[in-house]
Design a protein around this motif. Structure first.
Motif, PDB file in Angstrom:
ATOM      1  N   LYS A 102      36.189  48.503  41.934  1.00 24.99           N
ATOM      2  CA  LYS A 102      36.128  49.532  42.972  1.00 24.99           C
ATOM      3  C   LYS A 102      35.109  50.605  42.621  1.00 24.99           C
ATOM      4  O   LYS A 102      34.321  51.036  43.478  1.00 24.99           O
ATOM      5  CB  LYS A 102      37.508  50.158  43.160  1.00 24.99           C
ATOM      6  N   SER A 106      31.666  51.450  44.639  1.00 24.30           N
ATOM      7  CA  SER A 106      31.442  52.791  45.178  1.00 24.30           C
ATOM      8  C   SER A 106      30.153  53.402  44.638  1.00 24.30           C
ATOM      9  O   SER A 106      29.415  54.068  45.370  1.00 24.30           O
ATOM     10  CB  SER A 106      32.635  53.690  44.848  1.00 24.30           C
ATOM     11  N   SER A 131      38.765  54.672  53.553  1.00 23.79           N
ATOM     12  CA  SER A 131      39.611  55.330  52.562  1.00 23.79           C
ATOM     13  C   SER A 131      40.620  56.266  53.202  1.00 23.79           C
ATOM     14  O   SER A 131      41.630  56.619  52.587  1.00 23.79           O
ATOM     15  CB  SER A 131      38.747  56.111  51.568  1.00 23.79           C
ATOM     16  N   VAL A 183      39.016  47.623  46.866  1.00 18.87           N
ATOM     17  CA  VAL A 183      37.566  47.791  46.916  1.00 18.87           C
ATOM     18  C   VAL A 183      37.122  48.201  48.312  1.00 18.87           C
ATOM     19  O   VAL A 183      36.196  49.017  48.471  1.00 18.87           O
ATOM     20  CB  VAL A 183      36.863  46.496  46.473  1.00 18.87           C
ATOM     21  N   PHE A 186      36.752  52.189  49.144  1.00 21.37           N
ATOM     22  CA  PHE A 186      36.057  52.880  48.058  1.00 21.37           C
ATOM     23  C   PHE A 186      35.430  54.194  48.514  1.00 21.37           C
ATOM     24  O   PHE A 186      34.653  54.808  47.782  1.00 21.37           O
ATOM     25  CB  PHE A 186      34.963  51.989  47.463  1.00 21.37           C
ATOM     26  N   GLU A 238      41.252  57.138  39.755  1.00 16.01           N
ATOM     27  CA  GLU A 238      41.493  55.808  40.318  1.00 16.01           C
ATOM     28  C   GLU A 238      42.478  55.019  39.459  1.00 16.01           C
ATOM     29  O   GLU A 238      43.268  54.230  39.978  1.00 16.01           O
ATOM     30  CB  GLU A 238      40.175  55.044  40.444  1.00 16.01           C
TER      31      GLU A 238
END
Length: 316
Positions: A102, A106, A131, A183, A186, A238
């Motif tokens: 992820k 990003s 998100s 993912v 992100f 995260e």
């Protein structure tokens, strides 16, 4: 004593007047008055429940009768529970695999959006939008419908001769499905990476280009070191968030952790023990163990960050 011998240290500071002291006291009371709603909510909705769960973790409590104090029995039973161990393995696997992928995705998209192109505002909004809804029930339902047998993902893959028979019911494919969901959302770390990229001085890239550095060398020697504080922040947040995955696991697995326990994430098993099996003392012990583990991981991150996180203007 002559005026020449008077030093600043010998001059007494003027004492505040009675009116000034009253004004400061009034400001202090007003400040605490504005803080009162937050303080009430903090102690009643955060500290209070945490203290209650800590006590319940040492009891046998089924939500209906009075808690019975049993000491450390719940904590000892955790490590004899095979489903608990399975939930730990599933969660750690998700954290170790999903979080780096992820963050890599990003960062890659943030670097693409950092260039000067037309329509960047639209692209930034489009990439950030998932998100905002990733943790919603509706997204989990749609995701499950996409990855079931004969779902849209299975139909597209079948065009290339790949027949998986659906990911939801396949224990070997449920983890990749959840990683893809992570993912896909992100946007939040991407925005933070993009803000960090804006702070990298362009003079560094120009100097590196004069020295003949290529794109890979500039990325490894300039971008990554300058982004190390942002990488550290995103990695920590995260990782903590990945340990708390619940909503999508509950919806996609139907609240059971299946198939074959492949979606039995830690928080989902905590919910099952507390609200399905009515073992709230056991669930409270699981919750506090998670708090301790996440706290230890956070301390490790901060300790190890000294060797790879570099701040601008930091002296060695």
């Amino acid at each position: 004593m002559t005026p020449e011998t008077i030093t600043p240290a010998k001059v007494a500071a003027p004492r505040p007047s009675h009116q000034k002291r009253r004004a400061r006291a009034a400001e202090t009371r007003a400040g605490y008055g504005f803080l009162t709603p937050w303080l009430i909510g903090f102690f009643l909705l955060t500290v209070g429940p945490m203290a209650a769960s800590l006590y319940l973790s040492f009891t046998d409590y089924d939500l209906f009768g009075a808690p019975e104090f049993i000491g450390l029995e719940n904590y000892r039973n955790l490590f004899d529970d095979p489903r608990f161990r399975q939930s730990v393995v599933v969660t750690v696997t998700y954290v170790v695999i999903g979080t780096p992928i992820k963050l890599a995705a990003s960062l890659a998209v943030a670097m693409l959006l950092n260039a000067k192109r037309k329509g960047l505002g639209f692209y930034r909004s489009a990439f950030y939008a998932p998100s905002l809804i990733a943790a919603s029930v509706s997204v989990a339902i749609v995701w499950k419908a996409m990855f079931i047998d004969d779902g849209i993902v299975d139909q597209v893959l079948s065009l290339f001769g790949i027949h998986l028979g659906g990911w939801v019911g396949n224990p070997d494919m449920t983890m990749p499905m959840f990683v893809l969901l992570a993912v896909w959302a992100f946007g939040a770390p991407m925005v933070i990476f993009l803000a960090g990229l804006k702070q990298v001085p362009q003079e560094l890239y120009e100097a590196a280009e004069v020295d003949g550095a290529g794109k890979v060398r500039k990325f490894l020697s300039i971008t990554l070191p300058m982004l190390s504080p942002v990488i550290f922040f995103n990695l920590l947040m995260e990782t903590i968030g990945a340990f708390q995955i619940f909503g999508s696991a509950f919806i996609i697995s139907g609240g059971t952790g299946g198939p074959a326990g492949s979606t039995l994430f830690y928080t989902l098993y905590l919910y099952i023990r507390g609200f399905t099996d009515f073992k709230m003392g056991y669930a409270s012990a699981m919750a506090w163990l998670l708090v301790v583990v996440v706290g230890i991981i956070t301390v490790i991150f901060f300790r190890t960050s000294r060797s790879w996180v570099h701040y601008a203007g930091e002296s060695k």
